[in-house]
Design an enzyme around this catalytic site. Structure first.
Site, PDB file in Angstrom:
ATOM      1  CG  ASP A 135      -2.136   0.962   0.977  1.00 30.10           C
ATOM      2  OD1 ASP A 135      -2.529   1.133  -0.187  1.00 30.10           O
ATOM      3  OD2 ASP A 135      -2.639   1.532   1.961  1.00 30.10           O
ATOM      4  CE  LYS A 186       4.403  -2.453  -4.448  1.00 27.24           C
ATOM      5  NZ  LYS A 186       3.799  -2.091  -3.148  1.00 27.24           N
ATOM      6  CG  HIS A 198       1.509  -9.046   1.305  1.00 27.69           C
ATOM      7  ND1 HIS A 198       1.114  -9.590   2.490  1.00 27.69           N
ATOM      8  CD2 HIS A 198       0.630  -8.043   1.043  1.00 27.69           C
ATOM      9  CE1 HIS A 198       0.014  -8.974   2.932  1.00 27.69           C
ATOM     10  NE2 HIS A 198      -0.287  -8.035   2.065  1.00 27.69           N
ATOM     11  CG  ASN A 217       3.137   7.737  -3.320  1.00 30.15           C
ATOM     12  OD1 ASN A 217       2.849   8.821  -3.845  1.00 30.15           O
ATOM     13  ND2 ASN A 217       2.348   6.675  -3.402  1.00 30.15           N
ATOM     14  N   GLY A 277      12.204 -52.191   7.812  1.00 26.13           N
ATOM     15  CA  GLY A 277      11.486 -53.422   8.096  1.00 26.13           C
ATOM     16  C   GLY A 277      10.902 -54.096   6.875  1.00 26.13           C
ATOM     17  CB  SER A 278      10.699 -53.123   3.312  1.00 26.64           C
ATOM     18  OG  SER A 278      12.054 -52.806   3.036  1.00 26.64           O
ATOM     19  CB  SER A 306      19.306 -55.614   5.460  1.00 26.57           C
ATOM     20  OG  SER A 306      19.462 -54.204   5.490  1.00 26.57           O
ATOM     21  CB  SER A 331      17.525 -44.365  -0.737  1.00 25.56           C
ATOM     22  OG  SER A 331      17.079 -45.640  -1.133  1.00 25.56           O
TER      23      SER A 331
END
Length: 628
Positions: A29, A32, A109, A160, A465-466, A469, A536
């Site tokens: 405000d 501009k 802003h 201004n 846990g999938s 390894s 990953s």
């Protein structure tokens, strides 16, 4: 004189006018949009139907009582009209007898700082507005700093709403003094303060009788007179090659836009990256050959010699070459909702070249209100930082302070293609020019042949846990029994040594995978089959690992186990602790897992024996002739 010739003469006169690109910025405000509307209105560049629509909109959306609300000429978005603020960057063209102008109205802003930076990146001058009633605000300093950071060297300080403080000279002087002290650190080439009233036009087009104490130029007078072309033309010649123009076997030219300096037929030029030189034989355009090409002109250069040049190369003056390096320090303005993660691979676009790159280290963040340096490892939306960047291959550049066009870049998200950051190069890192790849007589292919196999990287990814390894261990045991040469990198094991200094934040996870991928690459170069078993969680880092090796050498194995099954297995009790809040940043609970979209192998583990799944992988390796 007939109308056709008059029109031709008019268009010719317009083409000869210089062009000034400038932006308006400041806090919310500060006026501009009203200022730009006033410039358009007083320049008499509005059609009658546009004026009629403006008067109608002013009654519906205006904030100036019964007067015309000039801000509505620019604030086109409905959301802007409803909120009374500028959100997007609005560009407008206008002209006077002396010059043409493109003006960018940028948001005030803080949350739209990235939009302001977009407008500043193509501007040569900034009009920074300050509400005379409020004085210098935080956002005023922010925009002044970003304007300086983005290479703007000419500033108008437009105080201004001077009418709302009774045209007070003292108010004006106090504001100018405060801003001048702050701006002294920013290195502007010129700073011209002007008291204005955008609403009533005081000192906008002409001098105002309401400010007899002000003896400087009006805003438009200064915009018409400020010199921005001389400096650009005096810089060394630079032209990024946009494309190789070869319509037939008899013509081969290199097309692009001259960004600095000048070039004439007979001038020597050099390809910055390769160092190959030649001479310009012609400067070709659609309207015929030119005797000289200047900044801003799109041309095609033909050369005397057949040298290797392609899109992304930079043609330059041999006596003033740009730097060529794959590492450099830069200021970075982060423009994405997602935080910046050091080590993550992005695409870097500089000029017409696009290469993979990563931010290897963030040195500090910058408080744009005080210019203080702050500690930090990452950047969030609208933050500015300073750090080191590494590219996958050397690029040609100048320091941003020397040449905005060849010293600026953007970072692009590899998956969404969204622009996520703007950067300004400070200097190349010396170590990048001193470190060269050492050629070796024994290469990866010979090492692998001696072992009776092909080198490969098996990348096992999946939730904790999938079964990653377990399956990877069974695959290695099978291959070892067959006489194959392997090595297994497991997530937990690596964190006891190579990555013992890393935690589990997103930043640390990215660095964890980067180090592991580089280590795995060395095993591949040794001719081994390396098995990498890591959660990953991010696609970006897995893609980075894939691109470290040759096509066909990276095999992504997605161990696809539902999180409910992983929780049921949970032999370490990690999920239970994470759900109680005892472990932070746990994948699948409070940190995301991005499943592969096109893995070479997807293993559904529920109801399957791990040994059977391991055999599927070994069979795949035989099919791809990695093992006999």
């Amino acid at each position: 004189m007939n109308k056709a010739s008059s029109l031709t003469e008019y268009l010719a006169s317009q083409e000869k006018k210089s062009l000034l690109r400038f932006l308006t910025c400041g806090s919310v405000d500060d006026g501009k949009s009203t200022l730009i509307g006033r410039l358009l209105y007083d320049s008499k560049l509005l059609f009658e139907d546009h004026l009629a629509a403006l008067e109608k909109d002013s009654k519906k959306h205006g904030t100036t009582g019964g007067d015309i609300d000039f801000a509505l000429l620019v604030d086109g978005l409905e959301a802007e009209r409803e909120q009374g603020i500028t959100i997007d960057v609005a560009y407008r063209f206008f002209a006077t007898d002396r010059r043409k102008f493109i003006v960018a109205d940028t948001p005030g802003h803080e949350q739209y700082t990235r939009n302001m930076a977009t407008g500043a990146s193509n501007s040569e001058l900034a009009v920074i507005l300050i509400d005379a009633r409020k004085g210098v605000l935080t956002q005023t300093r922010r925009h002044a700093y970003i304007a300086s950071l983005l290479g703007i060297r000419h500033v108008v300080l437009a105080v201004n709403k001077i009418d709302l403080v009774d045209y007070s000279e003292q108010v004006f002087r106090d504001i100018v003094e405060e801003f001048t002290v702050f701006a002294a650190k920013l290195g502007f080439a010129s700073l011209v303060p002007i008291p204005i009233s955008a609403r009533f036009g005081d000192n906008v087009i002409g001098k105002s009788a309401a400010t007899p104490w002000y003896r400087g130029p009006s805003l438009l007078e200064h915009l018409e007179a400020v010199d921005v072309e001389t400096a650009l033309g005096a810089l060394p010649f630079r032209m990024p090659v946009q494309w190789v123009n070869r319509p037939d076997l008899d013509f081969r030219g290199f097309s692009g836009t001259v960004v600095s300096g000048r070039v004439k037929p007979g001038d020597a030029v050099v390809v910055a990256k390769s160092g190959r030189t030649s001479k310009v034989t012609r400067i070709v355009t659609m309207d015929g050959d030119l005797g000289e090409a200047s900044p801003g002109e799109a041309v095609t250069l033909t050369l005397a010699d057949e040298i290797d040049i392609s899109r992304g190369d930079l043609l330059s003056a041999p006596a003033a070459r740009p730097e060529v390096s794959d590492q450099f320090a830069a200021h970075i303005l982060w423009m994405a909702e997602d935080e910046m993660l050091p080590g993550r691979q992005y695409l870097l676009k500089i000029g017409t070249a696009t290469v993979p790159a990563s931010i290897t280290e963030l040195k500090h963040k910058v408080d744009v209100n005080t210019l203080d340096h702050l500690a930090g490892k990452t950047l969030h939306l609208n933050e500015v930082g300073y750090g080191n960047i590494s590219t996958s291959q050397p690029i040609a550049f100048d320091a941003y302070r020397d040449n905005r066009d060849t010293g600026s870049f953007i970072l692009i998200d590899r998956f969404t293609n969204a622009t996520i950051a703007a950067g300004m190069i400070d200097f190349g890192l010396r170590r990048a020019t001193n470190v060269h790849w050492q050629a070796l007589d024994v290469d990866k292919t010979l090492r692998a042949q001696a072992k009776g196999q092909k080198a490969a990287m098996l990348w096992f990814t999946g939730l904790s846990g999938s079964g990653k390894s377990t399956i990877a261990n069974l695959v290695e045991r099978t291959l070892f029994a067959q006489g194959r040469h392997t090595y297994l990198l497991d997530g937990d094991n690596v964190r006891h040594g190579l990555n013992r200094d890393l935690g589990f934040t997103d930043v640390d996870r990215v660095e964890n995978i980067r180090r592991v991928a580089e280590a795995a690459k060395l095993f591949v170069d040794a001719g081994l089959i390396v098995l990498v078993s890591f959660i990953s969680p991010f696609r970006s880092e897995r893609r980075m690992a894939r691109e470290l090796v040759q096509a066909g050498e990276f095999i992504e194995v997605f161990v696809d186990t539902p999180i409910e099954e992983c929780m049921r297995r949970d032999v370490k009790g990690l999920y239970a602790k994470a759900k109680r809040g005892e472990i932070k940043n746990f994948t699948g609970i409070d940190s995301p897992y991005e499943a592969p979209e096109a893995a070479e192998l997807t293993l559904k583990t529920v109801g399957k024996d791990p040994a059977t799944l391991a055999e599927e992988i070994v069979a795949y390796l035989r099919q791809k002739e990695i093992v006999p």
